[in-house]
Design a protein around this motif. Structure first.
Motif, short mmCIF file in Angstrom:
data_model
loop_
_atom_site.label_atom_id
_atom_site.label_comp_id
_atom_site.label_asym_id
_atom_site.label_seq_id
_atom_site.Cartn_x
_atom_site.Cartn_y
_atom_site.Cartn_z
N PRO A 78 0.83 -1.22 0.00
CA PRO A 78 0.00 0.00 0.00
C PRO A 78 0.86 1.26 0.00
CG PRO A 78 0.02 -1.00 2.18
CD PRO A 78 0.80 -1.92 1.28
N VAL A 79 0.37 2.26 -0.70
CA VAL A 79 1.02 3.58 -0.72
C VAL A 79 0.03 4.54 -0.08
CG1 VAL A 79 1.89 5.44 -2.17
CG2 VAL A 79 2.36 3.07 -2.79
N ASP A 80 0.51 5.28 0.89
CA ASP A 80 -0.33 6.23 1.60
C ASP A 80 -0.92 7.25 0.62
OD1 ASP A 80 -1.24 7.48 4.17
OD2 ASP A 80 0.02 9.12 3.41
N ILE A 81 -2.23 7.43 0.69
CA ILE A 81 -2.93 8.33 -0.23
C ILE A 81 -2.41 9.76 -0.09
CG2 ILE A 81 -5.18 9.34 -0.78
CD1 ILE A 81 -6.41 6.66 0.06
N GLU A 82 -2.15 10.18 1.13
CA GLU A 82 -1.64 11.53 1.35
C GLU A 82 -0.23 11.69 0.80
OE1 GLU A 82 -2.14 12.36 5.51
OE2 GLU A 82 -4.32 12.23 5.38
N ALA A 83 0.59 10.64 0.92
CA ALA A 83 1.94 10.70 0.36
C ALA A 83 1.88 10.76 -1.17
CB ALA A 83 2.75 9.48 0.81
N GLN A 84 0.93 10.01 -1.75
CA GLN A 84 0.77 10.06 -3.21
C GLN A 84 0.32 11.45 -3.64
OE1 GLN A 84 -1.63 6.99 -5.04
NE2 GLN A 84 -1.71 8.07 -6.97
N SER A 108 7.74 3.15 0.25
CA SER A 108 6.76 2.22 0.81
C SER A 108 7.29 0.79 0.85
CB SER A 108 5.46 2.27 0.00
OG SER A 108 4.89 3.56 0.07
#
Length: 174
Positions: A78-84, A108
């Protein structure tokens, strides 16, 4: 010579040791780690970005993660939505700049990253366009374009499944 009696001591059953060994060896031998970023909607029709198309586009990432998991021995990272969102300087940025997408996925813990757009030039068809990027060498490894004829959920699922098969074939070749 005295012989110690072991019956009073508690020993770990062999099946527990075997199970622990299998669990730990599975973690070491896990398949490639893949991060799938959220797909962007590139709708250039006369009525762009309808709620239905936004929902359809949002469904692509989870469908692709599921299809990749079924296609091979992969670990979905998973990749953090906020980081993306923070890494994406604007529409299409991560899609165009593979090194930035690779850095986001590397943070990640992924080996590969999939960046994509749902391109809709017509009401009759659209395309899933995805890039596969090797995180260790942030150059483009593969580009895929899957045509979706229609906008039904079944069409989207079929297209995503075809995309997952192509991604699996590419990774297995490398």
């Amino acid at each position: 010579m005295k012989i110690k009696k072991l019956s009073n001591q508690r020993s770990v059953p062999a099946w527990i040791l075997l199970g622990m060994g299998l669990i730990l060896s599975g973690a070491v031998n896990a398949g490639p780690r893949i991060a799938v970023l959220n797909f962007e909607l590139n709708d250039i029709t006369s009525l762009p970005n309808t709620p239905g198309e936004r929902v359809r586009t949002a469904s692509i990432k989870p469908l692709l993660e599921q299809a990749i998991g079924q296609a091979g021995d992969y670990e979905i990272i998973p990749v953090d939505i906020e980081a993306q969102a923070a890494a994406n300087a604007g529409f299409g940025y991560l899609y165009r700049f593979h090194d930035s997408a690779a850095e986001l996925a590397r943070q990640s813990g992924a080996d590969w990253v999939i960046v994509g757009q749902h391109s809709k030039p017509s009401f009759l068809f659209s395309y899933l366009i995805a890039y596969l990027v090797n995180v260790k060498n942030p150059a483009l490894s593969a580009r895929y374009a899957i045509e979706l004829k229609g906008n039904h959920e079944k069409v989207t699922r079929r297209g995503v499944k075809a995309l997952a098969k192509k991604i699996d074939a590419t990774i297995n070749r490398m």
